[in-house]
Design a protein around this motif. Sequence first.
Motif, short mmCIF file in Angstrom:
data_model
loop_
_atom_site.label_atom_id
_atom_site.label_comp_id
_atom_site.label_asym_id
_atom_site.label_seq_id
_atom_site.Cartn_x
_atom_site.Cartn_y
_atom_site.Cartn_z
N ILE A 266 12.97 5.13 -0.31
CA ILE A 266 11.86 5.61 0.53
C ILE A 266 11.08 6.72 -0.16
CG2 ILE A 266 12.75 4.97 2.78
CD1 ILE A 266 13.79 7.89 2.93
N GLY A 267 11.02 6.64 -1.46
CA GLY A 267 10.14 7.57 -2.16
C GLY A 267 10.74 8.93 -2.38
N VAL A 268 12.04 9.12 -2.13
CA VAL A 268 12.66 10.42 -2.41
C VAL A 268 13.78 10.19 -3.41
CG1 VAL A 268 13.89 12.38 -1.42
CG2 VAL A 268 12.21 11.15 -0.06
N ASP A 269 13.72 10.91 -4.54
CA ASP A 269 14.87 10.84 -5.47
C ASP A 269 15.70 12.07 -5.18
OD1 ASP A 269 14.09 8.49 -6.98
OD2 ASP A 269 12.37 9.71 -7.60
N TYR A 270 16.92 11.86 -4.66
CA TYR A 270 17.74 13.02 -4.29
C TYR A 270 18.16 13.76 -5.55
CZ TYR A 270 17.96 10.64 0.18
OH TYR A 270 17.62 10.03 1.35
N THR B 18 16.74 -7.93 9.86
CA THR B 18 16.18 -6.66 9.37
C THR B 18 15.27 -6.93 8.18
OG1 THR B 18 18.27 -5.64 9.95
CG2 THR B 18 16.79 -4.35 8.61
N TYR B 19 15.68 -7.85 7.32
CA TYR B 19 14.87 -8.20 6.14
C TYR B 19 13.50 -8.70 6.60
CZ TYR B 19 13.59 -10.52 1.75
OH TYR B 19 12.95 -10.91 0.60
N LEU B 20 13.49 -9.50 7.69
CA LEU B 20 12.21 -9.99 8.18
C LEU B 20 11.33 -8.83 8.67
CD1 LEU B 20 13.18 -13.17 10.25
CD2 LEU B 20 11.96 -13.09 8.10
N ARG B 21 11.97 -7.83 9.30
CA ARG B 21 11.16 -6.69 9.77
C ARG B 21 10.60 -5.90 8.60
NH1 ARG B 21 14.27 -2.92 13.62
NH2 ARG B 21 12.35 -1.73 13.55
N LEU B 22 11.37 -5.82 7.52
CA LEU B 22 10.93 -4.97 6.41
C LEU B 22 9.94 -5.67 5.48
CD1 LEU B 22 14.27 -3.25 5.44
CD2 LEU B 22 12.29 -2.19 6.45
N TYR B 23 10.17 -6.95 5.20
CA TYR B 23 9.34 -7.61 4.19
C TYR B 23 8.60 -8.83 4.71
CZ TYR B 23 12.61 -4.91 1.42
OH TYR B 23 13.37 -3.89 0.93
N GLY B 24 8.80 -9.20 5.98
CA GLY B 24 8.18 -10.43 6.44
C GLY B 24 8.91 -11.62 5.85
N ARG B 25 8.22 -12.76 5.80
CA ARG B 25 8.89 -13.97 5.30
C ARG B 25 8.77 -14.03 3.79
NH1 ARG B 25 6.99 -13.47 9.67
NH2 ARG B 25 7.79 -14.30 11.62
N LYS B 26 9.45 -13.08 3.13
CA LYS B 26 9.30 -12.97 1.68
C LYS B 26 10.40 -13.78 1.00
CE LYS B 26 8.39 -9.35 -1.73
NZ LYS B 26 8.36 -7.89 -1.95
N ARG C 219 8.17 -0.62 -6.72
CA ARG C 219 9.63 -0.82 -6.77
C ARG C 219 10.12 -1.86 -5.77
NH1 ARG C 219 12.19 5.04 -7.82
NH2 ARG C 219 14.07 3.83 -7.48
N LEU C 220 9.23 -2.28 -4.85
CA LEU C 220 9.73 -3.07 -3.71
C LEU C 220 10.10 -4.51 -4.07
CD1 LEU C 220 7.58 -1.84 -0.73
CD2 LEU C 220 9.87 -1.20 -1.40
N ASP C 221 9.38 -5.11 -5.04
CA ASP C 221 9.69 -6.51 -5.35
C ASP C 221 11.12 -6.66 -5.85
OD1 ASP C 221 7.34 -7.48 -4.51
OD2 ASP C 221 6.36 -7.43 -6.46
N ARG C 222 11.51 -5.74 -6.75
CA ARG C 222 12.89 -5.83 -7.26
C ARG C 222 13.88 -5.59 -6.12
NH1 ARG C 222 10.91 -3.01 -11.41
NH2 ARG C 222 11.93 -1.06 -10.81
N GLU C 223 13.57 -4.59 -5.30
CA GLU C 223 14.49 -4.25 -4.20
C GLU C 223 14.66 -5.44 -3.25
OE1 GLU C 223 14.12 -0.44 -1.83
OE2 GLU C 223 13.37 -1.89 -0.39
N LEU D 172 0.83 -1.21 0.00
CA LEU D 172 0.00 0.00 0.00
C LEU D 172 0.86 1.25 0.00
CD1 LEU D 172 -2.50 -1.36 2.61
CD2 LEU D 172 -2.88 -1.13 0.18
N LEU D 173 2.19 1.10 0.04
CA LEU D 173 3.06 2.28 0.05
C LEU D 173 3.01 2.94 -1.32
CD1 LEU D 173 6.04 0.73 2.01
CD2 LEU D 173 4.57 2.56 2.78
N PRO D 174 3.27 4.26 -1.38
CA PRO D 174 3.14 4.94 -2.68
C PRO D 174 4.18 4.44 -3.69
CG PRO D 174 3.94 6.44 -0.98
CD PRO D 174 3.50 5.20 -0.30
N TYR D 175 5.28 3.82 -3.21
CA TYR D 175 6.30 3.37 -4.15
C TYR D 175 6.33 1.85 -4.20
CZ TYR D 175 8.39 3.74 0.48
OH TYR D 175 8.60 3.67 1.83
N ALA D 176 5.13 1.23 -3.98
CA ALA D 176 5.10 -0.23 -3.81
C ALA D 176 5.66 -0.97 -5.01
CB ALA D 176 3.67 -0.67 -3.57
#
Length: 1845
Positions: free
Chosen positions: A856-860, A66-74, A28-32, A22-26
């Motif tokens: 995190i949705g910011v392109d510097y 940390t991966y578990l906190r961010l993506y669960g058991r992905k 991109r997350l699978d590749r990441e 549900l994140l606005p940049y969802a």
Amino acid sequence: MKKDQVETLGFVPQKEIVYNKLLPYAERLDRESNDILAQIKGNLGRAVQLRELWPGVLFWTRKLSTYLRLYGRKFNKEDHVFFIKLLYELVTIPKLEISMMQSFARLLVSLLKKKELLSQDDLELPWRPLYDLYESILYSKTEHLGLNWFPNYLAEASTKQKMLNFVRKRSVENVLKTLVKSCRPYFPKTATQEMLDEWRPLLCPFDVTMQKAISYFELFLPTIMPPEQHHKGFKLWFDELINLWVSVQNLPTWEGNLVNLFARLANDNIGYINWDPYIPKIFTRILRSFNLPVGTSQMIVPRYVTNSYDIGHVVLWVSAMLGGSQNQAQKQLNGLFSSIASFYHPSNNGRWLMKLMKLLQRLPASVVRRLHRERYKKPCWISPVPPSHRLTDQDVTDFVESMKQPVLMAMFSKTGSMDAAQALQNLALMRPELVIPPVLEKTYPAMETLTEPHQLTATLSCMIGVARSLLSGGRHYPEGPAHVLPLLMRALPGVDPNDFSKCMITFQFIATFTTLVPLVDCSSALHEKNDLTEMERELCSASAEFEDFVLQFMDRCFALIDSSTLEQTREETETEKMTHLESLVELGLSSTFSTILTQCSMEIFKVALEKVFNFATTNIFETRVAGRMVADMCRAAAKCHPAESLRLFVPHCCNSITHLTANEDVSNEEELDKELLWNLQLLSEVTRVDGEKLLPYRTQLVQILQLTLRLRCKQGYTLACNLLHHILRSTVLTYPTDYCSVPGGFNRPLQEHLPIKDWGRPGDLWNLEIKWHVPSVEETAFVFYILDLLLQPELQRLQRYAQGEQDMSRDDVLQSLNIIQHCLLGAGSMLPPLGGPPVTGLVPSMISLEETKLYIGVDYDMSRENYREAICKVMRQLLHYILEHSEDDTKSLFAIIKIISDLMHFKGSHKHEFDSRWKSFTLVKKSMENRLHGKKQHIRALLIDRVLLQHEMRKLLVEGCEYKTVHQDLLRDLLRLSTSTYSQVRSKAQNVLFSALGTYNFCCRDITPLVLELLKPTRTDVTQQQFKGALYCLLGNHGGVCLANLHDWDCIAQTWPAIVRSGLSSAMSLEKPSIVRLFDDLADKVHRQYETIGIDFTVPESAVFLGQSITNSSQPTPHMGTPTDQELKQGLALQKAKNQEAERKYEHLVRALLECLDNRDLPWKFEHIAIGFLSLLIRDDYPLPASAVRFFVQSLNHDALVVRKMAIAAVAGILKQLKRPRKKVPISPYDKSGVTEPEGLVAGDRPGNDWLQYHSDSLPQTQQAWDSFCFVEKTHWGYYCWPKKLMVYAPPDEQPQHLCPDNMSERERIIYDKFTEPTFIKQLIEFLSLEDRKGKDKFNPRRFCLFKGLFRNYGDAFVPVLKPHMEKLAGDSHESTQRCVAEIIAGLVRGSKHWSFDKVEALWEFLIPLMRTALSNITVETYADWGTCVATACESRDPRKLHRLLEMLMECPLSGEGGSFVDACRLYVLQGGLAQQEWRVPELLHRLLSYLEPKLTQVYKNVRERIGSVLTYIFMIDVALPYTQPTKSPRIAEFTERVLSKLKPLIEGDEEIQNHVVEENGVGEQDERTQAIKLLKTVLKWQMASAGRSFSTPVPQQLQLLPLLFKIAPVENDDSYDELKRDAKTCLSLMSQGLLYPEQIPLVLEVLQEIAGSSSWHARFSVLTYLQIMVFYNLFTILSTEQTVQDVRALVIRLLEDEQLEVREMAATTLSGFLQCNFLTMDASMQTHFEALCKTRLPKKRKRDLGSVMDTIPSVDLVRRHAGVLGLSACILSSPYDVPTWMPQLLMDLSAHLNDTQPIEMTVKKTLSNFRRTHHDNWLEHKQQFTDDQLVVLTDLLVSPCYYA
């Protein structure tokens, strides 16, 4: 799971975190996530194969968590299994460091957490490695000797410290327990049988191993198995353990563990176990374990309190037994609640209340969990509950009905209403129609009452719990929603400035309801729609009141604000900050108001906006308290609909501010105009809204900023900085912009969508339709425009100042820093993190330790200036300038420290804010969740909040922890600040430094040398401030990094010697208490936190193999392949080198500390610290260098006591290190006994273990017998069953040879030389026999370990030197010398375990006379030490080895030579020895008993008590446990018979038993009766002593004593009675509380009935008190047989008609109690019986002389009539809190007797006054039960003149 996602990922994930989608940049997350996972798999696999545990494996397992906190058991199932297996291998590496083990274990637990993802076919884990790990840590053999430091060191610390340590020890234990629990479902099918074989032999109930075995069973036995496997699972042990549980009566420590095991078993196998035969027993025990006070004279047995059951498990067990065809458990549960209901009444309070409340709170939750599992949970591999045993709707209704009454009472409990509210929340989920109406009935009156505010807070908090159930109504409770508006309107008066708690609960109540209800006026739908149901029409018309409600709420809030302005609440002088309470009210107000506005329709919102705008702009508020509240309300309005609100507020505020600052002088004023400040504050809050809505006003806002940022007044520019911060933040961050409960808001026309249908609707996770604010190009440009305009000039000014080109005042510098800080806080997430090269070379590693990057949705935008770096550069210059030129400008330094902290850590949100939001999110979730249906059915606002938290978490983790050179510079600056002159600057800088040290990888290695530099004794330029700062830096803060104690040889080897050497530094002074305290804290912290650091880091081959399979797996393919053979070889070589390196560093550190100690100038304090450090370094896997051994042995005779104590402990540890291993061989117990074991379980004394027992005719008296004897040292072997392999020591000729000076190693030689030196020994003994703390000293186990080690390792080498000393000590009766000799003797006996026969003989020849001397000198102070000495000597030793000692102690202990005291002491010492031997010395116990029996009539009290205690131990072995043979030790039954025959004279005689024994042994025999009284006294002492110690109670034997006790026991509670009577009373109380087996109950009743017919009214009276307690404490067991209940009832009713008044009254009390706890029910037959008795005619009063005798004896008729009245009164008093249907009639019956003769009149009056007292509170409700006529009579009675008479 969408198709395209599977294509992107290449696999189906196990279970990922849904919120990521549900994140606005969802997109991109699978590749990441695939990139990161590939990185983790590649590096983790490599690290394991290259055998690099640290840093490689540790680093990448942290990344995995940390991966578990961010993506669960992905990841896919294959990877999941690989990860688990690999971590399992790592956790169970045998010599792994504890801290590593813990971090692997935590990760493993989270991988195993969702057990439905992996079935037993996917994964199997062995159980033994876990058991070995658990055993080695929890039952460590070397920890107490200081060879192994787990994170739990108990130094002689303060109690607070001890608590902390306890918690830390527990932390290791808890991690391990959780780990076992998580692995349990995956143990192999054969595990159960293997575990039983392993632990069954430990089940010896007299031994501590029992506790160990049962707790292992509880923890390890698997209970989740498919039904066809049950015969390999619980069926193997269920009968055995449940029978054990049922037969134990006295609550030993392990009973709780059994209950936990059964609870888990029941819950995992609902429907497969028939609990019915055990249910009465289970409920009786549950009721007993609450320890409720019953009856009049009850003694609490302490162990009942400490060992009672854990409520969580009790609840689980009960909820698992509900249901089934009979639903037996529900019937008992009704009984349980009706028997304890009255304890819930708010007028009762006690230590038991917490338990009852916990039961109430947890039981509904547990049933809801079970219902969820049976009805709503997705099916998985765990076998479901069979349909026949699922809870039916009727079952649920019955359950809710049984709990309703107690919960409604507990609402107003003393412990607060939280428990009841949680219970109601869960009950309402199941049956809203049963639970909510009665709560509403209590709530409405509570809202009206003014006098009882606690009623309001309690009912509101319960209403909050049931809110969702009330609103969703459903088919069972459709009228629920109609209550919403009345409730909301009536809650408004609760917003009350004078009552804080009422105010807060009202806010919470209103917020909860408005979150669930859209505040939209739907009344027009009545005319437009005609398809509405009756209920919907009602709601539509009611919703017209919403606007009214909102406006009234605002008026209330304004009143609240008016009354809390500063002028109103404080004097001028006090603080201007908000108090804690005010800030809570502010929070409540703003969040409630914002919830209301979020849920409003546009029409209502506009009215509200208008109102709040007028309020804010027509008044001027001070900015501290009231102003903040008003501004918050305005902000809430602006957040909901920014466009409409900003249109009003921004122009108004901007105009006012421009107008007020038009005058030139304003900007230089110190104190500004209130109006200007208020408008600034208002503007700064209103701009915290959706950024794009601010853009239209940007020119005005920038203009205001330019006007106000350079104001002179601090309050003014601070507000301006806030404005700047908020404008930047609103435009820069990513956040959701709407939170209302339905997506799309409420602005659709009523025809399309009727809002009342959305009442109480949960959010739909799959269609949340979140509207995000994502910074647009325009907004980004605006942000950089502001930064260029406002930040740039400040930076330039400060830079010029720092270079000395421009002068600035301190206030100016501070103002510039403030602006910079707010720019950084506002725009932080737009600014790229600090770049630059990483610091290299801190740790050597073959694995890449690179960081993973997140989006995190910011392109510097790299083309713009990076202000983060610019700020960083200027800050460092400025900092150095200030420290050089004006170090006292602390305010600027504070600001700089804060900016540095944000430069490093701030990426758009702070960690502490995130943590507190996460906490409040979980709280709200808990209070509003629906546990019944599950599936994340939370309200929409909550779900949106959770998605935002996920985004915030990614922001916090975005940069990783790479340590770059920039960070290095900043850390060095912080270090300089941390050691600067001013203490406040130091402490602020240190806090930032610690958090940075915890963030960046390996930076501690870089910083530590710089800190230690300041402690060097060679530096002369260090100030005391720097010195102290450096020490604080080493100490670290609470919970952060402690530099003095990093788990790493490199660091410790630097810091520890440096700390010790700092004692020579010139800046060190022991005169300054602060510095002394610092060193104490440092030493203490090191001791507390030190864990043994590993020396051996070997990775097993099995793990390497798993690493290979991970690098070879696919989807995603690891980004690096398997290492080459070359690399693998290198890895092996490195592992070896690393282990050698660790050994070298260890020796080096020991030598460094010894060098420090050689320095003569070292102050004493540092000497002690160094010795403390050294003692931490003794380990069990690597010998201590010889130089250190020499040092410790010499320190045994050091001048300082502290050092001697440390040396004693250390030398004991060293001796353990030097112990030569002994050879053990397996033997077959069957060959020894020549008996084959029978089939099935046979425990206890049986032919098969007879050879282990003590037989005086076959003792090893000769050399040959001794050598061929098979000694079994541990007491528990062979009692229950034999282990698979019984290991005993091999015969002497196969053992290694004894130590003699030729074959000693250097270390052994050092000790040998010292201890054979007479002068050394003389000195040592002198020191050891000194007194430490008078009266506080006890037998010291550390010294005992020292001596035991000496005699164990060196045989009898030191005996000749010690002999003369021991003889001298034994002859001296001083307490400290006696203690010293006792310690040596215990050590000698235990150390002589493996001595040869001749040595042992010689030893006893010397010891026996010595101990005789010593025991004749025994004193009050030392008898406990001698007891400990003998008990310690006999512990875990074969009794046949100690036969000389035991025989010596058995020589007539009661000789009477030294007076009664010595007799008692001798018995005590003997008891200590025999108790350790438990069941193996039946012969000695028989001899002792026959010796004691004639002496039971002892005169002296102390000897009697001791004999009582000894008898307990003699008979303890006589237990009635299942599968256990009758014992060979003395049996109670036979003993009791003999005793009773001697007590005959007392039982038969009728006269009062007086204690008129003269306390002296007169010449000649006294008569039988006196002897019997003396005997009775001893028997009573024995009964009292055994009440808490034995396992089963000998009920039949006790019953024979009962008549006698009833005869003696006094009735009143009076301490002036003699010992005999008091003891009798205590015994009765203890017996009545005993747990009875069903077959014993009729026996007890028979005896009671017999005594009830006795001639003494005291006895009859005591029967009743006994009965009260006995029935309550065995309630369900007695209820389970109808006949017994009838007998009890008959007994009580019979005693109601007793001729003695006191007995009658007691019978009435007893009856009322039985009725109250529902043991008896009030039925028609009872009522008619009493009414008939009441009608007994009294004989006419005859005229008679006043003094005639006739008057005193009541006639039979009077007694019967009184009995009837008493019966009625008992019925009335049995329901003190309600009015049942039969009550009014009984009251009328009773009132007829108001004018009868005494004692009837008295009874009636008492009853009426009690009725009035207990029903007074709720009289309004109770009145309804009476007819008008009855009320007239009643009112007349209760206030009639006779009432006062």
